[in-house]
Write a protein that holds these residues in place. Structure first.
Motif, PDB file in Angstrom:
ATOM      1  N   ASP A 180      88.874  17.980  -3.089  1.00  0.00           N
ATOM      2  CA  ASP A 180      88.122  18.993  -3.928  1.00  0.00           C
ATOM      3  C   ASP A 180      87.069  18.200  -4.949  1.00  0.00           C
ATOM      4  O   ASP A 180      86.118  18.401  -4.679  1.00  0.00           O
ATOM      5  N   THR A 181      87.599  17.156  -5.509  1.00  0.00           N
ATOM      6  CA  THR A 181      86.894  16.248  -6.406  1.00  0.00           C
ATOM      7  C   THR A 181      85.920  15.344  -5.614  1.00  0.00           C
ATOM      8  O   THR A 181      84.891  14.951  -6.139  1.00  0.00           O
ATOM      9  N   GLU A 182      86.363  15.050  -4.413  1.00  0.00           N
ATOM     10  CA  GLU A 182      85.552  13.840  -3.760  1.00  0.00           C
ATOM     11  C   GLU A 182      84.788  14.329  -2.540  1.00  0.00           C
ATOM     12  O   GLU A 182      83.978  13.457  -2.105  1.00  0.00           O
ATOM     13  N   ARG A 183      84.789  15.608  -2.269  1.00  0.00           N
ATOM     14  CA  ARG A 183      84.142  16.122  -1.161  1.00  0.00           C
ATOM     15  C   ARG A 183      82.371  15.869  -1.501  1.00  0.00           C
ATOM     16  O   ARG A 183      82.042  16.105  -2.869  1.00  0.00           O
ATOM     17  N   SER A 184      81.673  15.963  -0.632  1.00  0.00           N
ATOM     18  CA  SER A 184      80.200  15.802  -0.797  1.00  0.00           C
ATOM     19  C   SER A 184      79.635  17.051  -0.959  1.00  0.00           C
ATOM     20  O   SER A 184      78.424  16.932  -1.968  1.00  0.00           O
ATOM     21  N   VAL A 185      80.078  18.399  -0.638  1.00  0.00           N
ATOM     22  CA  VAL A 185      79.507  19.297  -0.867  1.00  0.00           C
ATOM     23  C   VAL A 185      80.260  20.121  -1.990  1.00  0.00           C
ATOM     24  O   VAL A 185      81.437  20.438  -1.965  1.00  0.00           O
ATOM     25  N   ALA A 186      79.549  20.442  -3.099  1.00  0.00           N
ATOM     26  CA  ALA A 186      80.014  21.296  -4.144  1.00  0.00           C
ATOM     27  C   ALA A 186      81.459  20.774  -4.563  1.00  0.00           C
ATOM     28  O   ALA A 186      82.291  21.580  -4.685  1.00  0.00           O
ATOM     29  N   PRO A 187      81.559  19.616  -5.222  1.00  0.00           N
ATOM     30  CA  PRO A 187      82.807  19.090  -5.475  1.00  0.00           C
ATOM     31  C   PRO A 187      83.250  19.739  -6.746  1.00  0.00           C
ATOM     32  O   PRO A 187      82.521  20.216  -7.617  1.00  0.00           O
ATOM     33  N   LEU A 188      84.427  19.621  -7.121  1.00  0.00           N
ATOM     34  CA  LEU A 188      85.045  20.339  -8.188  1.00  0.00           C
ATOM     35  C   LEU A 188      84.995  19.458  -9.616  1.00  0.00           C
ATOM     36  O   LEU A 188      85.661  18.527  -9.684  1.00  0.00           O
ATOM     37  N   ILE A 189      84.011  19.860 -10.259  1.00  0.00           N
ATOM     38  CA  ILE A 189      83.653  19.216 -11.298  1.00  0.00           C
ATOM     39  C   ILE A 189      83.217  20.298 -12.580  1.00  0.00           C
ATOM     40  O   ILE A 189      82.662  21.417 -12.161  1.00  0.00           O
ATOM     41  N   PRO A 190      83.422  20.225 -13.794  1.00  0.00           N
ATOM     42  CA  PRO A 190      82.908  20.955 -14.860  1.00  0.00           C
ATOM     43  C   PRO A 190      81.366  21.118 -14.827  1.00  0.00           C
ATOM     44  O   PRO A 190      80.809  20.038 -14.711  1.00  0.00           O
ATOM     45  N   ALA A 191      80.652  22.348 -14.872  1.00  0.00           N
ATOM     46  CA  ALA A 191      79.362  22.351 -15.314  1.00  0.00           C
ATOM     47  C   ALA A 191      79.049  21.721 -16.612  1.00  0.00           C
ATOM     48  O   ALA A 191      80.046  21.446 -17.401  1.00  0.00           O
ATOM     49  N   SER A 192      77.926  21.244 -16.894  1.00  0.00           N
ATOM     50  CA  SER A 192      77.646  20.638 -18.160  1.00  0.00           C
ATOM     51  C   SER A 192      77.928  21.292 -19.333  1.00  0.00           C
ATOM     52  O   SER A 192      78.126  20.810 -20.434  1.00  0.00           O
ATOM     53  N   ASP A 193      77.607  22.667 -19.203  1.00  0.00           N
ATOM     54  CA  ASP A 193      77.716  23.427 -20.134  1.00  0.00           C
ATOM     55  C   ASP A 193      79.358  24.547 -20.189  1.00  0.00           C
ATOM     56  O   ASP A 193      79.219  25.144 -20.919  1.00  0.00           O
ATOM     57  N   SER A 194      80.178  23.943 -19.520  1.00  0.00           N
ATOM     58  CA  SER A 194      81.426  24.552 -19.307  1.00  0.00           C
ATOM     59  C   SER A 194      82.347  24.059 -20.571  1.00  0.00           C
ATOM     60  O   SER A 194      82.158  23.221 -21.210  1.00  0.00           O
ATOM     61  N   ILE A 195      83.031  25.250 -20.912  1.00  0.00           N
ATOM     62  CA  ILE A 195      83.993  24.883 -21.896  1.00  0.00           C
ATOM     63  C   ILE A 195      85.404  24.638 -21.501  1.00  0.00           C
ATOM     64  O   ILE A 195      85.997  25.408 -20.695  1.00  0.00           O
ATOM     65  N   LEU A 196      85.864  23.381 -21.562  1.00  0.00           N
ATOM     66  CA  LEU A 196      87.199  23.068 -21.077  1.00  0.00           C
ATOM     67  C   LEU A 196      88.374  23.371 -21.870  1.00  0.00           C
ATOM     68  O   LEU A 196      88.298  23.250 -23.015  1.00  0.00           O
ATOM     69  N   ILE A 197      89.482  23.832 -21.121  1.00  0.00           N
ATOM     70  CA  ILE A 197      90.748  24.297 -21.748  1.00  0.00           C
ATOM     71  C   ILE A 197      91.942  23.711 -20.811  1.00  0.00           C
ATOM     72  O   ILE A 197      91.912  23.917 -19.687  1.00  0.00           O
ATOM     73  N   ASP A 198      92.898  22.965 -21.473  1.00  0.00           N
ATOM     74  CA  ASP A 198      93.812  22.534 -21.062  1.00  0.00           C
ATOM     75  C   ASP A 198      95.040  23.369 -21.087  1.00  0.00           C
ATOM     76  O   ASP A 198      95.398  23.943 -22.087  1.00  0.00           O
ATOM     77  N   THR A 199      95.428  23.825 -19.985  1.00  0.00           N
ATOM     78  CA  THR A 199      96.480  24.939 -19.812  1.00  0.00           C
ATOM     79  C   THR A 199      97.810  24.373 -19.588  1.00  0.00           C
ATOM     80  O   THR A 199      98.709  25.152 -19.316  1.00  0.00           O
ATOM     81  N   SER A 200      97.981  23.106 -19.660  1.00  0.00           N
ATOM     82  CA  SER A 200      99.193  22.363 -19.273  1.00  0.00           C
ATOM     83  C   SER A 200     100.250  23.229 -20.203  1.00  0.00           C
ATOM     84  O   SER A 200     101.488  23.580 -19.585  1.00  0.00           O
ATOM     85  N   ASP A 201     100.242  23.374 -21.537  1.00  0.00           N
ATOM     86  CA  ASP A 201     101.246  23.746 -22.204  1.00  0.00           C
ATOM     87  C   ASP A 201     100.771  25.322 -22.854  1.00  0.00           C
ATOM     88  O   ASP A 201     101.132  25.701 -24.046  1.00  0.00           O
ATOM     89  N   LEU A 202      99.811  25.815 -22.363  1.00  0.00           N
ATOM     90  CA  LEU A 202      99.378  27.030 -22.986  1.00  0.00           C
ATOM     91  C   LEU A 202      99.829  28.386 -22.066  1.00  0.00           C
ATOM     92  O   LEU A 202      99.935  28.518 -20.719  1.00  0.00           O
ATOM     93  N   SER A 203     100.338  29.232 -22.823  1.00  0.00           N
ATOM     94  CA  SER A 203     100.734  30.254 -22.000  1.00  0.00           C
ATOM     95  C   SER A 203      99.563  31.339 -21.366  1.00  0.00           C
ATOM     96  O   SER A 203      98.480  31.189 -22.028  1.00  0.00           O
ATOM     97  N   ILE A 204      99.743  32.278 -20.519  1.00  0.00           N
ATOM     98  CA  ILE A 204      98.675  33.002 -20.014  1.00  0.00           C
ATOM     99  C   ILE A 204      98.092  33.999 -21.034  1.00  0.00           C
ATOM    100  O   ILE A 204      97.081  34.263 -21.119  1.00  0.00           O
ATOM    101  N   ALA A 205      99.064  34.373 -22.086  1.00  0.00           N
ATOM    102  CA  ALA A 205      98.581  35.159 -23.140  1.00  0.00           C
ATOM    103  C   ALA A 205      97.712  34.420 -24.206  1.00  0.00           C
ATOM    104  O   ALA A 205      96.844  34.934 -24.630  1.00  0.00           O
ATOM    105  N   GLY A 206      98.070  33.184 -24.504  1.00  0.00           N
ATOM    106  CA  GLY A 206      97.454  32.357 -25.279  1.00  0.00           C
ATOM    107  C   GLY A 206      96.147  32.192 -24.687  1.00  0.00           C
ATOM    108  O   GLY A 206      94.840  32.003 -25.244  1.00  0.00           O
ATOM    109  N   MET A 207      95.944  31.845 -23.380  1.00  0.00           N
ATOM    110  CA  MET A 207      94.772  31.481 -22.447  1.00  0.00           C
ATOM    111  C   MET A 207      93.683  32.655 -22.435  1.00  0.00           C
ATOM    112  O   MET A 207      92.570  32.521 -22.890  1.00  0.00           O
ATOM    113  N   THR A 208      94.442  33.862 -22.459  1.00  0.00           N
ATOM    114  CA  THR A 208      93.452  35.070 -22.322  1.00  0.00           C
ATOM    115  C   THR A 208      93.029  35.262 -23.790  1.00  0.00           C
ATOM    116  O   THR A 208      91.700  35.553 -23.941  1.00  0.00           O
ATOM    117  N   LYS A 209      93.722  35.219 -24.902  1.00  0.00           N
ATOM    118  CA  LYS A 209      93.478  35.290 -26.132  1.00  0.00           C
ATOM    119  C   LYS A 209      92.037  34.458 -26.453  1.00  0.00           C
ATOM    120  O   LYS A 209      91.164  34.812 -27.188  1.00  0.00           O
TER     121      LYS A 209
END
Length: 221
Positions: A180-209
């Motif tokens: 997904d990250t290395e494909r030449s067409v529409a690779p998986l990368i954040p948009a320049s104006d995206s807000i990044l959220i790390d969900t590794s230790d975040l619950s769904i409820a916390g993420m939604t809030k």
């Protein structure tokens, strides 16, 4: 002059929480949902059945013979409910494979944008904020460690009765991340104006809030 409906774009790698977050937001806001990953999974499943995973032009032509539907959280190819079938890692790999097809992505793009209607749309995928809806009112990019995502997928599939192993799922997630990250067409990368959220230790409820807080800050409802 046509006023476009509002869009919240949620991107991120496999098992980062995109789908659940999108559904929670849609329920809270009363907006529609676009599961772009499901579209590619449906096409991937169909391509495998038709033996067209490496035949882009023929696959695009054959797509017109089928009807893809999303109703009540279920996914259909014509009248066949394939909701569970498309959620396996094998189909995920197929989806990732055909997602590299440049002309196929063009054909799917119009379909995706057709989901945009009042009062608003929650769109989750891998290129929602970069390609499909670059003018989205709010762009979220979810991140999580590969280990955390593998454990989530393991629990999800085991609860559904699938026979899976954690090491295999981890390998599959790492493999898909690479594609997904290395494909030449529409690779998986954040948009320049995206807000990044790390969900590794975040619950769904916390993420939604947290995202609902961002929605309120931007006065989207």
């Amino acid at each position: 002059m046509t006023v476009l409906s509002k869009v919240i774009a949620i991107d991120g790698p496999s098992a980062s929480g995109k789908g659940t977050l999108a559904l929670n937001l849609a329920n809270e806001l009363g907006w529609a949902v676009l599961d772009s990953g499901a579209i590619y999974r449906l096409i991937g499943l169909l391509a495998d059945r038709l033996d067209l995973l490496d035949k882009e032009e023929e696959l695009i032509a054959r797509l017109r013979q089928f009807n893809f539907r999303f109703e009540g959280g279920r996914c259909y190819i014509d009248d066949e409910n394939v909701t569970e079938k498309i959620r396996t890692e094998e189909v995920g790999k197929m989806a990732s494979t055909i997602a590299t097809f440049r002309e196929l992505r063009k054909a799917v793009l119009e379909l995706q944008r057709g989901f945009r209607r009042p009062p608003g749309l929650i769109a989750d995928g891998r290129d929602m904020g970069t390609v499909v809806f670059p003018d989205a009112d709010l762009k979220i990019f979810l991140e999580a460690s590969a280990d955390a995502r593998a454990k989530r997928r393991y629990n999800e599939l085991k609860n559904k009765g699938f026979d899976v192993t954690l090491p295999l799922l981890l390998d599959q997630i790492l493999e898909r991340d690479k594609r997904d990250t290395e494909r030449s067409v529409a690779p998986l990368i954040p948009a320049s104006d995206s807000i990044l959220i790390d969900t590794s230790d975040l619950s769904i409820a916390g993420m939604t809030k947290r995202v609902l807080g961002l929605v309120a800050e931007k006065d989207l409802v």
